[in-house]
Motif scaffolding. Structure first.
Motif, PDB file in Angstrom:
ATOM      1  N   SER A   6       0.786  -1.235   0.000  1.00  0.00           N
ATOM      2  CA  SER A   6       0.000   0.000   0.000  1.00  0.00           C
ATOM      3  C   SER A   6       0.817   1.284   0.000  1.00  0.00           C
ATOM      4  N   GLY A   7       0.254   2.282  -0.683  1.00  0.00           N
ATOM      5  CA  GLY A   7       0.656   3.672  -0.523  1.00  0.00           C
ATOM      6  C   GLY A   7      -0.398   4.345   0.334  1.00  0.00           C
ATOM      7  N   GLY A   8      -0.648   5.638   0.056  1.00  0.00           N
ATOM      8  CA  GLY A   8      -1.508   6.362   0.983  1.00  0.00           C
ATOM      9  C   GLY A   8      -2.787   6.993   0.441  1.00  0.00           C
ATOM     10  N   THR A   9      -3.296   6.558  -0.725  1.00  0.00           N
ATOM     11  CA  THR A   9      -4.589   7.107  -1.172  1.00  0.00           C
ATOM     12  C   THR A   9      -5.475   6.031  -1.804  1.00  0.00           C
ATOM     13  N   PRO A 192      -4.274  -0.224  -5.712  1.00  0.00           N
ATOM     14  CA  PRO A 192      -4.211   0.816  -6.745  1.00  0.00           C
ATOM     15  C   PRO A 192      -3.486   2.059  -6.225  1.00  0.00           C
ATOM     16  N   SER A 193      -2.190   1.929  -6.112  1.00  0.00           N
ATOM     17  CA  SER A 193      -1.334   3.024  -5.639  1.00  0.00           C
ATOM     18  C   SER A 193      -0.400   3.426  -6.765  1.00  0.00           C
ATOM     19  N   ASN A 194       0.227   4.567  -6.588  1.00  0.00           N
ATOM     20  CA  ASN A 194       1.177   5.060  -7.580  1.00  0.00           C
ATOM     21  C   ASN A 194       2.274   3.998  -7.803  1.00  0.00           C
ATOM     22  N   THR A 197       6.089   5.746  -7.172  1.00  0.00           N
ATOM     23  CA  THR A 197       6.562   6.267  -5.877  1.00  0.00           C
ATOM     24  C   THR A 197       5.892   5.631  -4.653  1.00  0.00           C
ATOM     25  N   SER A 198       4.850   4.812  -4.838  1.00  0.00           N
ATOM     26  CA  SER A 198       4.273   4.122  -3.679  1.00  0.00           C
ATOM     27  C   SER A 198       4.651   2.646  -3.668  1.00  0.00           C
ATOM     28  N   ILE A 199       4.541   1.985  -4.819  1.00  0.00           N
ATOM     29  CA  ILE A 199       4.892   0.561  -4.881  1.00  0.00           C
ATOM     30  C   ILE A 199       6.376   0.420  -5.262  1.00  0.00           C
ATOM     31  N   SER A 223      -5.095  -1.737 -10.996  1.00  0.00           N
ATOM     32  CA  SER A 223      -4.564  -0.558 -11.692  1.00  0.00           C
ATOM     33  C   SER A 223      -5.039   0.755 -11.049  1.00  0.00           C
ATOM     34  N   PRO A 224      -4.099   1.674 -10.811  1.00  0.00           N
ATOM     35  CA  PRO A 224      -4.496   3.006 -10.335  1.00  0.00           C
ATOM     36  C   PRO A 224      -4.806   3.929 -11.521  1.00  0.00           C
ATOM     37  N   ILE A 225      -4.566   3.417 -12.719  1.00  0.00           N
ATOM     38  CA  ILE A 225      -4.785   4.213 -13.936  1.00  0.00           C
ATOM     39  C   ILE A 225      -6.085   3.743 -14.587  1.00  0.00           C
ATOM     40  N   ILE A 226      -6.944   4.694 -14.855  1.00  0.00           N
ATOM     41  CA  ILE A 226      -8.219   4.388 -15.505  1.00  0.00           C
ATOM     42  C   ILE A 226      -8.306   5.240 -16.760  1.00  0.00           C
ATOM     43  N   GLY A 227      -8.442   4.579 -17.925  1.00  0.00           N
ATOM     44  CA  GLY A 227      -8.644   5.311 -19.177  1.00  0.00           C
ATOM     45  C   GLY A 227      -7.593   6.370 -19.465  1.00  0.00           C
ATOM     46  N   SER A 229      -5.416   7.984 -17.463  1.00  0.00           N
ATOM     47  CA  SER A 229      -4.884   8.899 -16.441  1.00  0.00           C
ATOM     48  C   SER A 229      -5.135   8.351 -15.036  1.00  0.00           C
ATOM     49  N   PRO A 230      -4.309   8.786 -14.084  1.00  0.00           N
ATOM     50  CA  PRO A 230      -4.543   8.353 -12.707  1.00  0.00           C
ATOM     51  C   PRO A 230      -5.793   9.044 -12.154  1.00  0.00           C
ATOM     52  N   VAL A 231      -6.397   8.451 -11.130  1.00  0.00           N
ATOM     53  CA  VAL A 231      -7.580   9.064 -10.509  1.00  0.00           C
ATOM     54  C   VAL A 231      -7.161  10.342  -9.776  1.00  0.00           C
ATOM     55  N   SER A 232      -5.972  10.315  -9.203  1.00  0.00           N
ATOM     56  CA  SER A 232      -5.442  11.493  -8.490  1.00  0.00           C
ATOM     57  C   SER A 232      -3.930  11.340  -8.415  1.00  0.00           C
ATOM     58  N   GLY A 233      -3.248  12.417  -8.110  1.00  0.00           N
ATOM     59  CA  GLY A 233      -1.804  12.342  -7.865  1.00  0.00           C
ATOM     60  C   GLY A 233      -0.963  12.337  -9.136  1.00  0.00           C
ATOM     61  N   PRO A 234       0.364  12.287  -8.946  1.00  0.00           N
ATOM     62  CA  PRO A 234       1.290  12.483 -10.075  1.00  0.00           C
ATOM     63  C   PRO A 234       1.755  11.204 -10.774  1.00  0.00           C
ATOM     64  N   ALA A 235       1.006  10.098 -10.638  1.00  0.00           N
ATOM     65  CA  ALA A 235       1.482   8.837 -11.245  1.00  0.00           C
ATOM     66  C   ALA A 235       1.724   8.997 -12.743  1.00  0.00           C
ATOM     67  N   GLY A 236       0.875   9.791 -13.427  1.00  0.00           N
ATOM     68  CA  GLY A 236       1.007   9.962 -14.872  1.00  0.00           C
ATOM     69  C   GLY A 236       2.345  10.594 -15.235  1.00  0.00           C
ATOM     70  N   ASP A 286     -15.363  -2.204 -12.592  1.00  0.00           N
ATOM     71  CA  ASP A 286     -15.332  -0.750 -12.359  1.00  0.00           C
ATOM     72  C   ASP A 286     -14.291  -0.451 -11.280  1.00  0.00           C
ATOM     73  N   LEU A 287     -13.323   0.375 -11.625  1.00  0.00           N
ATOM     74  CA  LEU A 287     -12.201   0.611 -10.686  1.00  0.00           C
ATOM     75  C   LEU A 287     -12.331   1.877  -9.850  1.00  0.00           C
ATOM     76  N   LEU A 288     -13.311   2.711 -10.169  1.00  0.00           N
ATOM     77  CA  LEU A 288     -13.434   3.958  -9.419  1.00  0.00           C
ATOM     78  C   LEU A 288     -14.123   3.681  -8.076  1.00  0.00           C
ATOM     79  N   MET A 289     -13.549   4.218  -6.987  1.00  0.00           N
ATOM     80  CA  MET A 289     -14.075   3.917  -5.643  1.00  0.00           C
ATOM     81  C   MET A 289     -14.461   5.197  -4.891  1.00  0.00           C
ATOM     82  N   PRO A 290     -15.506   5.895  -5.303  1.00  0.00           N
ATOM     83  CA  PRO A 290     -15.857   7.146  -4.636  1.00  0.00           C
ATOM     84  C   PRO A 290     -16.491   6.955  -3.261  1.00  0.00           C
TER      85      PRO A 290
HETATM   86  P1  GDP Z   1       0.029   8.463  -2.191  1.00  0.00           P
HETATM   87  O1  GDP Z   1       0.915   7.783  -1.223  1.00  0.00           O
HETATM   88  O2  GDP Z   1      -0.844   9.523  -1.597  1.00  0.00           O
HETATM   89  O3  GDP Z   1       0.689   8.857  -3.479  1.00  0.00           O
HETATM   90  O4  GDP Z   1      -1.077   7.410  -2.538  1.00  0.00           O
HETATM   91  P2  GDP Z   1      -1.182   6.092  -3.410  1.00  0.00           P
HETATM   92  O5  GDP Z   1      -0.011   5.881  -4.259  1.00  0.00           O
HETATM   93  O6  GDP Z   1      -1.663   4.981  -2.549  1.00  0.00           O
HETATM   94  O7  GDP Z   1      -2.437   6.523  -4.263  1.00  0.00           O
HETATM   95  C1  GDP Z   1      -2.373   7.307  -5.405  1.00  0.00           C
HETATM   96  C2  GDP Z   1      -2.962   6.513  -6.535  1.00  0.00           C
HETATM   97  O8  GDP Z   1      -4.279   6.087  -6.152  1.00  0.00           O
HETATM   98  C3  GDP Z   1      -3.132   7.334  -7.778  1.00  0.00           C
HETATM   99  O9  GDP Z   1      -2.281   6.837  -8.784  1.00  0.00           O
HETATM  100  C4  GDP Z   1      -4.617   7.186  -8.122  1.00  0.00           C
HETATM  101  O10 GDP Z   1      -4.829   6.976  -9.491  1.00  0.00           O
HETATM  102  C5  GDP Z   1      -5.050   5.986  -7.305  1.00  0.00           C
HETATM  103  N1  GDP Z   1      -6.461   6.072  -6.923  1.00  0.00           N
HETATM  104  C6  GDP Z   1      -7.066   6.994  -6.149  1.00  0.00           C
HETATM  105  N2  GDP Z   1      -8.388   6.747  -6.080  1.00  0.00           N
HETATM  106  C7  GDP Z   1      -8.633   5.640  -6.832  1.00  0.00           C
HETATM  107  C8  GDP Z   1      -9.807   4.911  -7.163  1.00  0.00           C
HETATM  108  O11 GDP Z   1     -10.925   5.225  -6.770  1.00  0.00           O
HETATM  109  N3  GDP Z   1      -9.634   3.817  -7.974  1.00  0.00           N
HETATM  110  C9  GDP Z   1      -8.407   3.439  -8.455  1.00  0.00           C
HETATM  111  N4  GDP Z   1      -8.339   2.350  -9.239  1.00  0.00           N
HETATM  112  N5  GDP Z   1      -7.282   4.114  -8.171  1.00  0.00           N
HETATM  113  C10 GDP Z   1      -7.391   5.189  -7.364  1.00  0.00           C
END
Ligand code: GDP
Length: 315
Positions: A6-9, A192-194, A197-199, A223-227, A229-236, A286-290
């Motif tokens: 795990s990472g942190g989002t 689904p972490s970056n 920088t997370s894994i 996968s943290p990447i959907i279609g 781009s990442p859901v959040s953060g700088p993974a892209g 479906d990978l989005l987890m709102p």
């Molecule tokens: P960090 O330590 O805060 O960078 O957190 P992580 O690496 O654990 O999380 C960041 C990654 O979580 C990003 O690459 C996002 O795309 C992914 N992420 C966030 N929300 C979701 C979600 O709802 N679904 C999926 N599949 N990925 C998500």
């Protein structure tokens, strides 16, 4: 027992779903510490705190950082005194970080300190830092080398990435219990972490990477990447900088020597053949987890894919 990297989002969201299905006591979580840093004399371990606060049910789900409903008096006071902190640390969160710092100064390793903090938060899962040795992620960009927080928090990932280095990973040992959790886990789930920088820092530790490689058959990733781009953060930005396509195929290529399965989003179904060509089985959903229901639903799919019969909680 399930083991999660795990990472942190993204992964903490999935953890909420997994906890709902199998219970905390059946989870071992290996957490990235490549983003650990000192702020105002405190040892800050952002991903460990987020995982711990998530499991304790007190995480701030707006930011996936810090405690819900915390106040920021000390942080603001320091700012007014010209001692701005790189990360926004809440007043209660600061107390947790103070305790960690004090315990570390007594000579306890981070793994033991993490266990103690989790005990105080009534967290039943086995939360482990990837290592008790210090590993620091450094991002080489066209304007110089920086830590993850300098790159992402201070400069909003605006600089072109040339390479990423995990300082200290060469000599770092896995923290106590980490290799056992990989060996004994019925399944290993890379959340689904970056990837970079997370894994990346976790799998940069040689003995962790070789344990995963050896047990590749039971390692799957989400996968943290959907279609595209990442859901959040700088993974892209990070994946692009390292020459990977920003897609589940890029994730599969980054992980291909130690995963046998990848969960991708339905909208990325067209990438299935290319991912399967890498010897990686694909499951799409479906990978989005709102919200919690979507987190539980994805966790259920992940467990099914991993071939595990979740012990569904009654009621
Ligand atoms: P960090 O330590 O805060 O960078 O957190 P992580 O690496 O654990 O999380 C960041 C990654 O979580 C990003 O690459 C996002 O795309 C992914 N992420 C966030 N929300 C979701 C979600 O709802 N679904 C999926 N599949 N990925 C998500």
């Amino acid at each position: 027992m399930l083991t999660v990297l795990s990472g942190g989002t993204g992964t903490p969201k999935l953890l909420q779903g997994l906890v709902h299905l199998v219970g905390q006591e059946n989870l071992s979580i290996i957490v990235n510490t490549g983003e650990d840093l000192e702020i105002s004399g405190l040892y800050v371990s952002p991903d460990i705190d987020t995982v711990m606060y998530t499991l304790a049910g007190v995480v701030n789900e707006e930011t996936w950082y810090g405690l819900r409903e915390d106040t920021f008096e000390e942080h603001e006071k320091l700012k007014q005194e010209g001692k701005s902190e790189l990360l926004r640390i809440g007043d209660l969160d600061r107390k947790v970080k103070q305790l960690r710092t004090i315990l570390l100064k007594t000579g306890e390793p981070l793994s033991a300190v993490t266990r103690e903090l989790c005990r105080r938060f009534d967290v039943l899962a086995n939360v482990m830092p990837m290592s008790d040795d210090r590993v620091t992620t450094r991002i080489h960009t066209e304007v110089g080398t920086m830590t993850f927080h300098e790159f992402w928090v201070a400069r909003r990932a605006q600089d072109r990435v040339k390479s990423v280095l995990f300082d200290g990973a060469e000599l770092a040992r896995a923290a106590p219990g980490v290799l056992e959790a990989i060996e004994d886990g019925e399944a290993i789930i890379i959340g689904p972490s970056n990837p970079v920088t997370s894994i990346g820092p976790i799998v940069a530790i040689r003995e962790i990477r070789s344990a995963l490689k050896k047990l590749r058959e039971k390692v799957i990733a989400v996968s943290p990447i959907i279609g595209g781009s990442p859901v959040s953060g700088p993974a892209g930005a990070l994946m692009r900088g390292l020459g990977y396509e920003i897609s589940p195929l890029g994730v599969a290529q980054y992980y291909c020597d130690f995963i046998s399965g990848l969960v991708i989003d339905r909208r990325d179904e067209t990438l299935r053949p290319k991912i399967e060509d890498l010897g990686i089985a694909v499951f799409s959903t479906d990978l989005l987890m709102p919200d919690l229901p979507s987190r539980v639903k994805l966790a259920r799919s992940v467990l099914t894919f991993a071939g595990i019969k979740a012990k569904f909680r009654s009621g």
